[in-house]
Motif scaffolding. Structure first.
Motif, mmCIF file in Angstrom:
data_model
loop_
_atom_site.group_PDB
_atom_site.id
_atom_site.type_symbol
_atom_site.label_atom_id
_atom_site.label_comp_id
_atom_site.label_asym_id
_atom_site.label_seq_id
_atom_site.Cartn_x
_atom_site.Cartn_y
_atom_site.Cartn_z
ATOM 1 N N THR A 116 0.816 -1.208 0.000
ATOM 2 C CA THR A 116 0.000 0.000 0.000
ATOM 3 C C THR A 116 0.855 1.266 0.000
ATOM 4 O O THR A 116 2.066 1.228 0.174
ATOM 5 C CB THR A 116 -0.923 0.027 1.223
ATOM 6 N N VAL A 152 -0.565 -0.618 -4.540
ATOM 7 C CA VAL A 152 -1.776 0.193 -4.685
ATOM 8 C C VAL A 152 -1.642 1.495 -3.896
ATOM 9 O O VAL A 152 -0.790 1.623 -3.010
ATOM 10 C CB VAL A 152 -3.032 -0.556 -4.179
ATOM 11 N N GLY A 167 -3.677 1.188 -9.033
ATOM 12 C CA GLY A 167 -3.545 -0.242 -8.763
ATOM 13 C C GLY A 167 -4.739 -0.899 -8.119
ATOM 14 O O GLY A 167 -4.768 -2.134 -7.975
ATOM 15 N N MET A 168 -5.752 -0.144 -7.698
ATOM 16 C CA MET A 168 -6.879 -0.720 -6.962
ATOM 17 C C MET A 168 -7.694 -1.705 -7.800
ATOM 18 O O MET A 168 -8.343 -2.604 -7.268
ATOM 19 C CB MET A 168 -7.791 0.395 -6.447
#
Length: 351
Positions: free
Chosen positions: A145, A172, A179-180
């Motif tokens: 993340t 992401v 990237g989600m």
């Protein structure tokens, strides 16, 4: 589509459901009971007295479980009579000196192991999570993340790929949305995943981004060490707009392994592969001739840090197994002691 099918109900669970019982999935667990999703909507539910007293705490329902319910007369409430067989279970050893296991989430298709691209990034910790993930019966996926705060995520992606063999990994940003879309490959209709990781890695922010809401409270992390505070204080199963399901879990400051010998082999396939190439089957990987482990360490094929991590986890699992066996023996002795006491206290018949 019925409500429970949206929540992952399938034929295998149907076959295990007792007659005249209502199926439901546990979406939230709290001290006084559960919230369960049924075809009649969301119900508060409690364990039946018989189930509560005939099962250990480890056998109580957890978030993600399917249960057999009886509706309370005239109320939208349920009584849980049975736990349906689980397809997977992610667990850890409970904190402290106990040998008991703590269930984190169940009936998972995917375990999303979450680390952020800051001070939280730790390959050795990831190896520990990977062992438990492989042992759970679900498929592990690594999620990195806060990619918006990292200059070169590719460096970290490469490092994870060299550690998590055969496991998907992607970066992401819940803030920018970068990237989600990768989650959509896994969380299709009825598929369930769980977010697992340390405090402050952004699990609740991921839920908010995937649900397009502010469902989960979030807090800032400390800038000096990227440490986070426990924003999520409970486990909750959330239905996503795309049809998948996701369990948010509290951040784990400490993660002690359960009995995960199979998961250890799956997580360290490189080491088990080298060991299989040793000249002698009973090689201790010390100074024996033809030891493939030692030659891999010398050549750099196997990093010393990774092998040391493997040995540390191996020792930990061996300790847990020995302690678990001792606990079982102690429990058995207590049972026989109680039986002997009851036998001796029986009134003796006079002849």
């Amino acid at each position: 589509m019925s409500i429970i099918k949206q929540y992952g109900w399938n034929e295998s669970f149907q076959q295990a459901l007792p007659e005249q019982k209502i199926p439901g999935r546990v979406i939230l667990e709290h001290k006084s009971g559960y919230r369960v999703m049924t075809d009649f909507g969301e119900w508060p539910a409690t364990l039946s007295g018989n189930y509560r007293h005939s099962h250990s705490r480890d056998e109580f329902p957890s978030v993600g479980d399917w249960v057999a319910l009886e509706q309370m007369p005239g109320e939208d409430k349920g009584i849980i009579h049975q736990l349906l067989p689980r397809s997977s279970r992610f667990a850890r050893k409970a904190a402290g000196e106990t040998s008991e296991m703590q269930t984190i989430a169940v009936n998972l298709d995917y375990v999303f192991l979450v680390m952020s691209l800051n001070h939280d990034f730790n390959v050795r910790r990831l190896e520990r999570y990977m062992v438990a993930a492989w042992d759970s019966g679900a498929m592990p996926v690594v999620v990195l993340t806060k990619s918006d705060q990292c200059e070169d995520p590719a460096v970290y992606l490469k490092e994870v790929a060299a550690t998590a063999f055969g496991v998907d990994v992607f970066a992401v940003s819940a803030l920018t949305g970068a990237g989600m879309d990768a989650f959509n490959r896994y969380l299709t209709d009825g598929k369930t995943g769980a977010l697992l990781g340390s405090s402050g890695v952004g699990k609740s922010s991921l839920i908010n981004a995937l649900t397009h809401s502010d469902k989960m409270a979030v807090q800032d992390i400390r800038e000096d060490d990227s440490k986070g505070r426990h924003t999520t204080t409970h486990r909750e199963l959330v239905l996503l707009p795309g049809g998948g399901l996701l369990i948010d879990t509290p951040g784990m400051r400490e993660f002690q392994l359960a009995d995960s010998a199979d998961g250890l082999d799956a997580s360290f396939q490189d080491i088990t592969g080298f060991a299989a190439e040793c000249r002698f089957r009973d090689c201790s990987h010390q100074q024996e001739p033809g030891c493939r482990i030692q030659s891999a360490l010398t050549s750099g094929e196997l990093p010393e840090e990774r092998y040391e991590s493997y040995l540390k986890l191996l020792r930990e699992l061996d300790y847990i197994e020995r302690k678990s066996d001792a606990a079982k023996q102690q429990a058995e002795r207590a049972v026989w002691k109680q039986r002997t006491k009851e036998y001796r206290s029986r009134p003796v018949k006079k002849r």
